[in-house]
Design an enzyme around this catalytic site. Structure first.
Site, PDB file in Angstrom:
ATOM      1  N   HIS A  97     -34.424  25.917 -15.268  1.00 24.90           N
ATOM      2  CA  HIS A  97     -34.814  24.528 -15.061  1.00 24.90           C
ATOM      3  C   HIS A  97     -35.787  24.471 -13.898  1.00 24.90           C
ATOM      4  CE1 HIS A  97     -34.483  20.200 -14.240  1.00 24.90           C
ATOM      5  NE2 HIS A  97     -33.967  20.092 -15.456  1.00 24.90           N
TER       6      HIS A  97
ATOM      7  N   ASP B 182     -29.313  21.475 -21.794  1.00 20.25           N
ATOM      8  CA  ASP B 182     -29.545  21.662 -23.230  1.00 20.25           C
ATOM      9  C   ASP B 182     -28.724  22.798 -23.830  1.00 20.25           C
ATOM     10  OD1 ASP B 182     -31.639  19.659 -23.493  1.00 20.25           O
ATOM     11  OD2 ASP B 182     -32.862  21.006 -22.286  1.00 20.25           O
TER      12      ASP B 182
ATOM     13  N   HIS C 151     -39.375  19.342 -23.125  1.00 19.38           N
ATOM     14  CA  HIS C 151     -38.575  18.322 -22.433  1.00 19.38           C
ATOM     15  C   HIS C 151     -37.337  18.040 -23.291  1.00 19.38           C
ATOM     16  CE1 HIS C 151     -37.329  15.123 -19.963  1.00 19.38           C
ATOM     17  NE2 HIS C 151     -38.222  14.203 -20.215  1.00 19.38           N
TER      18      HIS C 151
END
Length: 377
Positions: free
Chosen positions: A258, A312, A219
């Protein structure tokens, strides 16, 4: 009944806060595209939006900014505790423990009325940045810097963390990064916060649970993994060969893919522009070049399967430029996401705060005999 692995596709509540169009790569906070907020808004204004469901008027925004600013300072007792925390502890463990201790220091901890939740939520939103900045200073063998009320949330965070007032460009970089991470529907940490709060526990406990969930490398910790990947690759010249080797072994490319998005993550698009600015302005071109080559080479195989860079992928380059080491990437995520957590808890309470109690498909045996200990061999 069919088992929904990972609760994928399961609807458990209704929400007006966040809409994600994973197929088209779109993200909205209360109907406003994330790109517009990242370009035109501030973290304070976006937080008001997440807590109230609308953008503030000018005087409302000024009052809200003051409300947050006056809540930034930490209780002396908590600062004393910080000095006793192990310096080797991960910053997310530090943050998790600090939130729990804040709850113990609040004599009204158990009050979960709507107004009490709102006030405690403002307190946590304001103090998260102070906690993370204090941890950074202590890890560096320095004393925490008291917050300033005359700076924006983003600028004050950088000032407390680095000891110098940031430039307008640095302030804007941090502001945009915080906005992009502030909310993202019912991700693992938000769902954890709601699941905990549905038991009518206090807000500090629910947020402590959310921090614990965000700490996981699948996460919040994914942005750390991207920077480790950059370090492992080392030079732009090695990037293509590195990607090909990873893909041939069917290994993951960190920061790519994702659960929700089957197109380019819109947050990654904004962060790519920020990372490019960092590379062009401050000479961090090596990291940026490596990421662009990884994106291009991996995309040849992954893009046709709906796997693109996520939030990210580029965020670590921006955080690094702002003076933060690898282990503080996820805590910065938390400094932003606390707004979304509080907003969802307020919204869920207003709906009905129904206790979450999922079930599991039983696949074991029934009516097995109890074998006495002496007969078990």
């Amino acid at each position: 009944m069919e088992v929904a692995r990972g609760l994928e596709g399961v609807l458990f509540t209704e929400s007006r806060m966040c809409f994600i169009d994973g197929e088209a790569g779109r993200l909205y906070y209360y109907g406003i595209p994330i790109q517009e907020l990242a370009e035109k808004s501030t973290f304070e204004e976006t937080t008001f939006l997440l807590l109230h469901g609308r953008l503030p008027k000018r005087e409302e925004l000024e009052a809200f900014k003051r409300e947050l600013a006056v809540r930034r300072a930490l209780p002396p007792h908590l600062l004393d505790s910080f000095r006793r925390y192990p310096t080797s502890a991960h910053p997310m463990s530090f943050l998790r423990t600090a939130v729990s201790e804040l709850g113990m220091l609040d004599p009204t901890e158990a009050d979960i009325s709507r107004e009490a939740l709102y006030q405690k939520g403002l307190d946590l939103i304001a103090k998260f940045a102070t906690i993370v900045a204090a941890n950074k200073r202590l890890k560096e063998g320095k004393e925490p810097i008291p917050p300033r009320e005359d700076l924006s949330h983003a600028a004050n965070f950088l000032y407390m963390a680095n000891g110098v007032e940031p430039s307008p460009e640095q302030e804007r970089l941090m502001d945009a990064a915080l906005i992009l991470h502030a909310e993202h529907g019912f991700n693992a940490s938000t769902f954890t916060a709601i699941a905990a709060f549905s038991t009518e526990t206090d807000l500090y406990s629910a947020i402590t649970a959310a921090v614990a969930s965000l700490k996981g490398p699948r996460h919040g910790g994914a942005n750390e993994a991207v920077m480790k990947m950059i370090r492992e690759i080392g030079t732009p010249e090695r990037a293509r060969e590195w990607v090909q080797e990873k893909l041939s072994k069917k290994e993951r490319i960190m920061g790519m893919g994702h659960r929700v998005y089957k197109a380019f993550d819109p947050r990654a698009g904004v962060l790519e522009k920020l990372a490019r600015l960092v590379a062009e302005t401050h000479g961090h071109s090596t990291e940026y070049q490596i990421l662009k080559i990884v994106e291009e080479e991996a995309g040849k195989v992954l893009n046709p399967r709906g796997i693109y860079p996520n939030v990210d992928f580029y965020s670590g380059v921006v955080y690094s430029d702002l003076g933060f080491g690898l282990e503080f990437f996820t805590p910065i995520f938390a400094v932003a996401r606390i707004s979304g957590w509080v907003g969802h808890i307020l919204e869920y309470k207003e709906l009905d705060n129904r206790l979450l109690r999922p079930d599991a498909k039983y696949i074991g045996e029934l009516d097995r005999p109890y074998v006495p200990l002496e007969a078990r061999g």
